[in-house]
Design an enzyme around this catalytic site. Structure first.
Site, short mmCIF file in Angstrom:
data_model
loop_
_atom_site.label_atom_id
_atom_site.label_comp_id
_atom_site.label_asym_id
_atom_site.label_seq_id
_atom_site.Cartn_x
_atom_site.Cartn_y
_atom_site.Cartn_z
CE LYS A 36 -31.91 -27.22 31.87
NZ LYS A 36 -31.66 -26.00 31.11
CG ASP A 62 -27.95 -25.50 30.61
OD1 ASP A 62 -26.85 -25.68 30.05
OD2 ASP A 62 -29.03 -25.66 30.04
CE LYS A 64 -27.35 -25.08 26.24
NZ LYS A 64 -28.34 -24.96 27.31
CG ASP A 67 -14.81 -16.06 25.99
OD1 ASP A 67 -13.79 -15.79 25.31
OD2 ASP A 67 -15.61 -15.21 26.39
CB THR A 123 -31.91 -29.65 19.51
OG1 THR A 123 -32.17 -28.85 20.64
CG2 THR A 123 -31.32 -30.97 19.94
NE ARG A 214 -41.60 -26.82 28.05
CZ ARG A 214 -41.39 -26.61 26.77
NH1 ARG A 214 -42.14 -25.74 26.13
NH2 ARG A 214 -40.42 -27.23 26.13
O1 C5P Z 1 -39.78 -28.20 29.48
P1 C5P Z 1 -38.83 -29.18 28.85
O2 C5P Z 1 -38.91 -30.57 29.44
O3 C5P Z 1 -38.87 -29.16 27.36
O4 C5P Z 1 -37.40 -28.61 29.31
C1 C5P Z 1 -36.22 -29.15 28.88
C2 C5P Z 1 -35.05 -28.35 29.37
O5 C5P Z 1 -33.87 -28.81 28.71
C3 C5P Z 1 -35.15 -26.86 29.08
O6 C5P Z 1 -34.49 -26.16 30.16
C4 C5P Z 1 -34.37 -26.70 27.81
O7 C5P Z 1 -33.79 -25.44 27.67
C5 C5P Z 1 -33.29 -27.76 27.94
N1 C5P Z 1 -32.78 -28.27 26.67
C6 C5P Z 1 -33.59 -28.83 25.69
N2 C5P Z 1 -33.08 -29.29 24.53
C7 C5P Z 1 -31.79 -29.21 24.31
C8 C5P Z 1 -30.93 -28.66 25.26
C9 C5P Z 1 -31.48 -28.20 26.44
O8 C5P Z 1 -34.78 -28.91 25.89
N3 C5P Z 1 -31.31 -29.69 23.18
#
Ligand code: C5P
Length: 236
Positions: A36, A62, A64, A67, A123, A214
């Site tokens: 992603k 991604d 998002k 418009d 979120t 992560r």
């Molecule tokens: O590092 P981590 O596992 O938290 O990454 C989750 C990914 O999903 C990040 O790119 C974050 O921006 C995205 N994301 C999220 N929560 C959401 C929507 C997207 O963590 N509600």
């Protein structure tokens, strides 16, 4: 859920530096189902860098989009040049915008058609935030309202939190993708993700794909971390 992917792990490459991102993606080839890249990377480095970093792996773009229908339609067609497997739009853009996005994805399809995923309620927003922008809560109800609207409008699925999956699956049925971030494993800290779940539990709750950043990218061996998660998901 009809076509379960062989590898449901989509790794979030949240790195701004294209060279580092490219090295990481090269390492992850064969260990993840896709990668992603988000708005920050796209805005900083442009579409050519996206293609360069993806190196042919399935791409979740991604962006998002949100418009007027005509503009989103044009953006979806432009994004099709990158042949993403998934592209995100905001459900809050409304029925006509989502229908225009779905129609554009169909028209722009090359070998395969990209799948459009809706973002329901960010979120980062709580009930008070929803209220302040005039959206009807409670948050869970607004998520469900937008999920159904996304399905009716021709989107292929939505992004949702692991704790919403089971209920949403009941609501939207099996032929609608539920793509889930907020995944954590074992002793890894939760970072800034408050509502988290392990990969196996999320898939068992009904997730089609997992967006994992992560816990993979911050590990000493990202491919080993991804493979360990896949093994856990596939455990009989
Ligand atoms: O590092 P981590 O596992 O938290 O990454 C989750 C990914 O999903 C990040 O790119 C974050 O921006 C995205 N994301 C999220 N929560 C959401 C929507 C997207 O963590 N509600």
């Amino acid at each position: 859920m009809s076509d379960k992917p062989a590898n449901p792990i989509l790794c979030a490459i949240d790195l701004a530096d294209p060279a580092k991102a490219k090295t990481l993606v090269r390492e992850l080839k064969g260990a993840v189902g896709g990668i992603k890249l988000g708005l920050e990377f796209f805005t900083a480095n442009g579409p050519r860098a996206v293609r360069d970093v993806a190196q042919g792996l399935p791409l979740f773009l991604d962006l998002k989009l949100h418009d007027i229908p005509n503009t989103v339609s044009g953006a979806v067609k432009a994004a099709a040049a990158l042949e993403p497997t998934f592209l995100t739009v905001h459900c809050g853009g409304g029925r006509a915008m989502m229908q225009a996005a779905a129609e554009a994805a169909k028209q722009a399809a090359r070998k395969t058609r990209m799948k459009l995923l809706g973002v329901t309620v960010l979120t980062s927003l709580d009930e008070r935030d929803l209220d302040s922008v005039g959206q009807k809560g409670p948050t869970g109800e607004q998520v469900k309202r937008l999920a159904l609207l996304a399905k009716e409008s021709g989107l292929d699925g939505i992004i949702c939190s692991p704790h919403e999956v089971a209920e949403l699956r009941q609501l939207v049925g099996t032929d609608f993708l539920l793509v889930v971030p907020g995944i954590r494993v074992g002793s890894l800290g939760h970072g800034d993700q408050k509502r988290v779940m392990g990969p196996r539990d999320a898939v068992q709750a009904g997730a089609d794909y997992l967006v994992i950043g992560r816990p993979i990218t911050g590990s000493p061996s990202p491919p080993a971390a991804a493979r360990a998660m896949l093994a856990e998901i596939r455990k009989p």
